[in-house]
Design a protein around this motif. Structure first.
Motif, PDB file in Angstrom:
ATOM      1  N   ILE A   2       0.806  -1.101   0.045  1.00 51.74           N
ATOM      2  CA  ILE A   2       0.019  -0.120   0.259  1.00 51.74           C
ATOM      3  C   ILE A   2       0.989   1.201   0.006  1.00 51.74           C
ATOM      4  O   ILE A   2       1.512   1.526   1.056  1.00 51.74           O
ATOM      5  CB  ILE A   2      -0.995  -0.067   1.394  1.00 51.74           C
ATOM      6  CG1 ILE A   2      -1.731  -1.144   1.215  1.00 51.74           C
ATOM      7  CG2 ILE A   2      -2.005   1.350   1.388  1.00 51.74           C
ATOM      8  CD1 ILE A   2      -2.635  -1.338   2.503  1.00 51.74           C
ATOM      9  N   CYS A  60      -0.696   6.103   0.296  1.00 53.07           N
ATOM     10  CA  CYS A  60      -1.873   6.037   0.934  1.00 53.07           C
ATOM     11  C   CYS A  60      -2.287   7.506   1.388  1.00 53.07           C
ATOM     12  O   CYS A  60      -1.436   8.232   1.925  1.00 53.07           O
ATOM     13  CB  CYS A  60      -2.072   5.138   1.976  1.00 53.07           C
ATOM     14  SG  CYS A  60      -3.475   5.116   3.172  1.00 53.07           S
ATOM     15  N   GLU A 100     -10.973   3.979   2.853  1.00 43.64           N
ATOM     16  CA  GLU A 100     -12.029   3.378   2.045  1.00 43.64           C
ATOM     17  C   GLU A 100     -11.601   1.793   2.081  1.00 43.64           C
ATOM     18  O   GLU A 100     -12.655   0.887   1.813  1.00 43.64           O
ATOM     19  CB  GLU A 100     -11.933   3.913   0.534  1.00 43.64           C
ATOM     20  CG  GLU A 100     -12.597   5.429   0.570  1.00 43.64           C
ATOM     21  CD  GLU A 100     -14.119   5.313   1.147  1.00 43.64           C
ATOM     22  OE1 GLU A 100     -15.052   4.246   0.417  1.00 43.64           O
ATOM     23  OE2 GLU A 100     -14.573   5.937   1.796  1.00 43.64           O
ATOM     24  N   CYS A 101     -10.277   1.426   2.037  1.00 42.42           N
ATOM     25  CA  CYS A 101      -9.734   0.013   1.976  1.00 42.42           C
ATOM     26  C   CYS A 101     -10.407  -0.699   3.057  1.00 42.42           C
ATOM     27  O   CYS A 101     -10.867  -1.920   3.188  1.00 42.42           O
ATOM     28  CB  CYS A 101      -8.367   0.048   1.611  1.00 42.42           C
ATOM     29  SG  CYS A 101      -7.529   0.750   2.931  1.00 42.42           S
ATOM     30  N   ALA A 135      -2.950   3.517   5.623  1.00 39.45           N
ATOM     31  CA  ALA A 135      -3.644   2.030   5.758  1.00 39.45           C
ATOM     32  C   ALA A 135      -2.153   1.101   5.955  1.00 39.45           C
ATOM     33  O   ALA A 135      -1.174   1.323   5.378  1.00 39.45           O
ATOM     34  CB  ALA A 135      -4.321   1.685   4.346  1.00 39.45           C
ATOM     35  N   CYS A 158     -10.664  -3.665  -1.818  1.00 34.14           N
ATOM     36  CA  CYS A 158      -9.735  -2.634  -1.396  1.00 34.14           C
ATOM     37  C   CYS A 158      -9.084  -1.598  -2.558  1.00 34.14           C
ATOM     38  O   CYS A 158      -9.146  -0.558  -2.662  1.00 34.14           O
ATOM     39  CB  CYS A 158      -8.639  -3.040  -0.597  1.00 34.14           C
ATOM     40  SG  CYS A 158      -7.514  -4.492  -1.253  1.00 34.14           S
ATOM     41  N   ARG A 159      -8.753  -2.556  -3.748  1.00 32.96           N
ATOM     42  CA  ARG A 159      -7.964  -2.011  -4.665  1.00 32.96           C
ATOM     43  C   ARG A 159      -9.169  -1.245  -5.342  1.00 32.96           C
ATOM     44  O   ARG A 159      -8.684  -0.158  -5.807  1.00 32.96           O
ATOM     45  CB  ARG A 159      -7.462  -3.168  -5.444  1.00 32.96           C
ATOM     46  CG  ARG A 159      -6.561  -2.528  -6.673  1.00 32.96           C
ATOM     47  CD  ARG A 159      -6.076  -3.739  -7.535  1.00 32.96           C
ATOM     48  NE  ARG A 159      -7.022  -4.543  -8.125  1.00 32.96           N
ATOM     49  CZ  ARG A 159      -7.942  -4.236  -9.306  1.00 32.96           C
ATOM     50  NH1 ARG A 159      -7.541  -3.108  -9.948  1.00 32.96           N
ATOM     51  NH2 ARG A 159      -8.744  -4.984  -9.643  1.00 32.96           N
ATOM     52  N   ASN A 192     -11.741   0.046  -4.649  1.00 36.22           N
ATOM     53  CA  ASN A 192     -12.355   1.208  -3.743  1.00 36.22           C
ATOM     54  C   ASN A 192     -11.420   2.443  -3.456  1.00 36.22           C
ATOM     55  O   ASN A 192     -11.793   3.316  -2.931  1.00 36.22           O
ATOM     56  CB  ASN A 192     -12.878   0.967  -2.600  1.00 36.22           C
ATOM     57  CG  ASN A 192     -14.312   0.119  -2.884  1.00 36.22           C
ATOM     58  OD1 ASN A 192     -15.212   0.801  -3.892  1.00 36.22           O
ATOM     59  ND2 ASN A 192     -14.554  -0.989  -2.436  1.00 36.22           N
ATOM     60  N   CYS A 193     -10.092   1.918  -3.772  1.00 41.32           N
ATOM     61  CA  CYS A 193      -9.067   3.183  -3.372  1.00 41.32           C
ATOM     62  C   CYS A 193      -8.936   4.345  -4.386  1.00 41.32           C
ATOM     63  O   CYS A 193      -8.735   3.978  -5.505  1.00 41.32           O
ATOM     64  CB  CYS A 193      -7.756   2.355  -3.256  1.00 41.32           C
ATOM     65  SG  CYS A 193      -6.283   3.492  -2.922  1.00 41.32           S
ATOM     66  N   ASP A 222      -5.281   4.510  -6.224  1.00 40.14           N
ATOM     67  CA  ASP A 222      -4.661   3.402  -6.636  1.00 40.14           C
ATOM     68  C   ASP A 222      -3.388   2.985  -5.908  1.00 40.14           C
ATOM     69  O   ASP A 222      -2.494   2.714  -6.467  1.00 40.14           O
ATOM     70  CB  ASP A 222      -4.423   3.662  -8.238  1.00 40.14           C
ATOM     71  CG  ASP A 222      -5.657   3.479  -8.893  1.00 40.14           C
ATOM     72  OD1 ASP A 222      -6.663   2.601  -8.819  1.00 40.14           O
ATOM     73  OD2 ASP A 222      -5.594   4.143  -9.995  1.00 40.14           O
ATOM     74  N   ILE A 255      -3.136   0.534  -3.881  1.00 42.15           N
ATOM     75  CA  ILE A 255      -2.887  -0.656  -3.388  1.00 42.15           C
ATOM     76  C   ILE A 255      -2.420  -1.585  -4.640  1.00 42.15           C
ATOM     77  O   ILE A 255      -2.935  -1.605  -5.629  1.00 42.15           O
ATOM     78  CB  ILE A 255      -4.303  -1.417  -2.791  1.00 42.15           C
ATOM     79  CG1 ILE A 255      -4.573  -0.608  -1.311  1.00 42.15           C
ATOM     80  CG2 ILE A 255      -4.141  -2.875  -2.541  1.00 42.15           C
ATOM     81  CD1 ILE A 255      -5.889  -0.938  -0.948  1.00 42.15           C
TER      82      ILE A 255
END
Length: 70
Positions: A6, A9, A14-15, A32, A46-47, A49-50, A53, A55
């Motif tokens: 990650i 961040c 969100e993740c 995160a 998680c990816r 919703n990031c 980007d 993750i």
């Protein structure tokens, strides 16, 4: 470990909110952090919703994202 990193961040969380297995947590700096990598189900939520980007999922563990249209 399915999630490899990650980076970048912004601490939006969100993740953390999107993870169904509670793998990601915010650390003391508000960023995160992968706390329980062995519990990751590789759902990509998680990816996806990031917003930045941040993750990365390792290629050997990555599976195609299946999107239901119904």
């Amino acid at each position: 470990m399915p999630i490899s990193s990650i980076n970048g961040c912004i601490g939006c969380g969100e993740c953390v909110k999107s993870c169904p297995t509670d793998v990601i947590r915010l650390n003391s700096k508000g960023k995160a952090e992968i706390k329980y990598p062995d519990d990751c189900q590789i759902c990509h939520l998680c990816r996806l919703n990031c917003p930045v980007d941040a993750i990365t999922i390792t290629p050997e563990k990555s599976i195609p994202v299946i999107v239901s249209w119904g």
